[in-house]
Design an enzyme around this catalytic site. Structure first.
Site, mmCIF file in Angstrom:
data_model
loop_
_atom_site.group_PDB
_atom_site.id
_atom_site.type_symbol
_atom_site.label_atom_id
_atom_site.label_comp_id
_atom_site.label_asym_id
_atom_site.label_seq_id
_atom_site.Cartn_x
_atom_site.Cartn_y
_atom_site.Cartn_z
ATOM 1 N N ASN A 131 0.844 -1.194 0.000
ATOM 2 C CA ASN A 131 0.000 0.000 0.000
ATOM 3 C C ASN A 131 0.878 1.242 0.000
ATOM 4 O O ASN A 131 1.973 1.246 0.571
ATOM 5 C CB ASN A 131 -0.913 0.033 1.221
ATOM 6 C CG ASN A 131 -1.778 1.291 1.234
ATOM 7 O OD1 ASN A 131 -2.598 1.486 0.353
ATOM 8 N ND2 ASN A 131 -1.570 2.153 2.212
ATOM 9 N N GLU A 194 -1.335 1.425 -6.468
ATOM 10 C CA GLU A 194 -1.092 2.868 -6.567
ATOM 11 C C GLU A 194 -0.043 3.216 -7.622
ATOM 12 O O GLU A 194 -0.227 4.142 -8.416
ATOM 13 C CB GLU A 194 -0.670 3.424 -5.202
ATOM 14 C CG GLU A 194 -1.778 3.461 -4.172
ATOM 15 C CD GLU A 194 -1.957 2.152 -3.428
ATOM 16 O OE1 GLU A 194 -2.860 2.076 -2.570
ATOM 17 O OE2 GLU A 194 -1.184 1.200 -3.682
ATOM 18 N N ASP A 241 -6.618 19.944 10.061
ATOM 19 C CA ASP A 241 -6.811 19.092 8.895
ATOM 20 C C ASP A 241 -7.647 19.798 7.837
ATOM 21 O O ASP A 241 -7.736 21.026 7.821
ATOM 22 C CB ASP A 241 -7.408 17.738 9.301
ATOM 23 C CG ASP A 241 -6.820 16.606 8.458
ATOM 24 O OD1 ASP A 241 -7.071 16.586 7.239
ATOM 25 O OD2 ASP A 241 -6.105 15.748 8.995
#
Length: 424
Positions: A131, A194, A241
């Site tokens: 990942n 990815e 965030d």
């Protein structure tokens, strides 16, 4: 195109702001950065780049497509291409003992708990499953980081599997990779694909090289090797965030670094929390997912995550209606594609989804509150939504499309056209 070549291209096109004034990594850079690409050449003697993908125009330039064609380009790309293994990498020009104090890691806001790595791609592998994804990483020592691992996402799942067997999860943190690969790893793709997706977007294989711990990563400015400890946790947060508000403090897994490699005079890439580049990387990757999901149930024409919704919580979906239930189908498909989404408005083709005034016009003239608003209470959303409770909240869909049986009531009348001679 490497990060350095992309920076050179932006500079040649007059799109790069260079700041040569000496700045501190503690508030100095964040107080100076705007929304355009900026290279800070003296941050405690180091170079810092920000905002390389801070707009759809810049993303389009990196991808080689026009900004208004991005969503169709992304939604039509195959899920994967080829990658190839390289024997060496420019990232290995300097190999040394890990010491995070040597990097210009930024402290962005006065309420931040610590300096944070914000553009670090964490590459992990366990049980043959790989990942790559961006995680915010709080510095807690010269060779230790606290990593925010969102529950049930891929890195979290790999760490959990390793921890259940009492094993560390080997990882590498990649900083300063090329912009297309950075965008690709921000996108929801099939598990472990990815870099293959990055190859598809680039139209050529992504080169990977192997770290000492076996993790394979793309060429970059800086690579940190290590592992996520199976049981050790530390406070992570507070951190600003996507919403521009502080996320709460949690106990999160600790990363121990074992090796540090980098280019000579590396360029450190940082994301400004809640800044334009942060928004692009978190929001735009969902647009093709929504587009393809809505395409299954309606004639979708375009999708946009909106700036007022932090490019994350709000979506506008443009469709061509063939029946009056198309809008509700599109609403439910949108929420299925982007589970952190909070509100979606579905509009007709005559509404410009990139114009907030046009969207508000559609809501004002085409929504009947007791018939066209769909409420989904007590469903999973995002922990980043300040209104949620542990990520549980309420989603709302707005059908701001015309009633097909009464279109004459809703269609906007065009202005009369007259010639220049008639104006004399």
């Amino acid at each position: 195109m490497s990060l350095r070549k992309f920076i050179e291209r932006l500079k040649a096109e007059g799109k790069l702001r260079e700041v040569k004034k000496p700045l501190s990594p503690v508030y100095g850079v964040s107080a100076t950065v705007g929304t355009e690409p900026a290279l800070f050449t003296n941050v405690n003697g180091s170079r810092v780049i920000m905002n390389i993908l801070s707009s759809k125009e810049l993303l389009g330039e990196a991808l080689g497509v026009a900004p208004d064609s991005i969503i169709k380009y992304l939604s039509s790309r195959p899920p994967e291409g080829e990658v190839k293994l390289a024997g060496d990498s420019p990232a290995k020009e300097v190999i040394e003992k890990p010491d995070l104090s040597k990097l210009p890691i930024l402290t962005h806001f006065e309420g931040d708990g610590a300096p944070y790595i914000t553009a670090g791609v964490v590459v992990s592998e366990y049980g043959g499953v790989m990942n790559a994804s961006i995680h915010r990483l709080r510095v807690i020592g010269k060779n230790r980081l606290a990593a925010r691992l969102v529950e049930f996402r891929h890195t979290y799942n790999l760490h959990k599997k390793a921890a259940e067997k009492g094993e560390p999860l080997p990882i590498a943190i990649v900083i300063g990779m090329d912009p297309v690969t950075l965008f690709a790893v921000s996108t929801r793709v099939p598990e472990g694909k990815e870099f293959e997706y990055a190859s598809a977007l680039k139209g050529e294989p992504v080169e990977l090289f192997e770290c000492e711990n076996g993790i394979k990563v793309p060429h970059a400015e800086i690579v940190l090797e290590g592992y996520i400890h199976p049981t050790e946790v530390a406070d992570e947060g507070p951190f600003v965030d996507i919403s521009g508000t502080y996320d709460l403090v949690r106990k999160q897994p600790v990363i121990h670094l074992t090796n540090m490699m980098h280019r000579r005079d590396p360029i450190y890439h940082a994301l400004m929390p809640a800044g334009s580049e942060h928004h692009i990387l978190m929001g735009v990757p969902y647009e093709p997912l929504i587009y393809n999901e809505v395409k299954k149930v309606a004639d979708v024409r375009n999708v946009a995550l909106t700036p007022g919704g932090c490019y994350y919580f709000h979506a506008a979906v443009q469709i061509h209606k063939n029946s009056d239930d198309d809008a509700k189908k599109a609403i439910e498909a949108t929420f299925a594609a982007h589970k952190s989404l909070k509100h979606v408005v579905v509009v007709d083709e005559d509404i410009n989804i990139f114009d907030p005034n046009d969207i508000e016009f559609a809501i004002a003239t085409r929504v009947k509150g007791d018939e066209d608003i769909y409420i989904y209470p007590n469903v999973r959303g995002s922990t980043l939504d300040p209104r949620s409770e542990n990520g549980i909240g309420t989603k709302v869909g707005f059908d701001a499309t015309m009633d097909m049986s009464k279109k004459w009531k809703f269609e906007r009348v065009p202005r009369p056209k007259i010639t220049a001679d008639e104006c004399r």
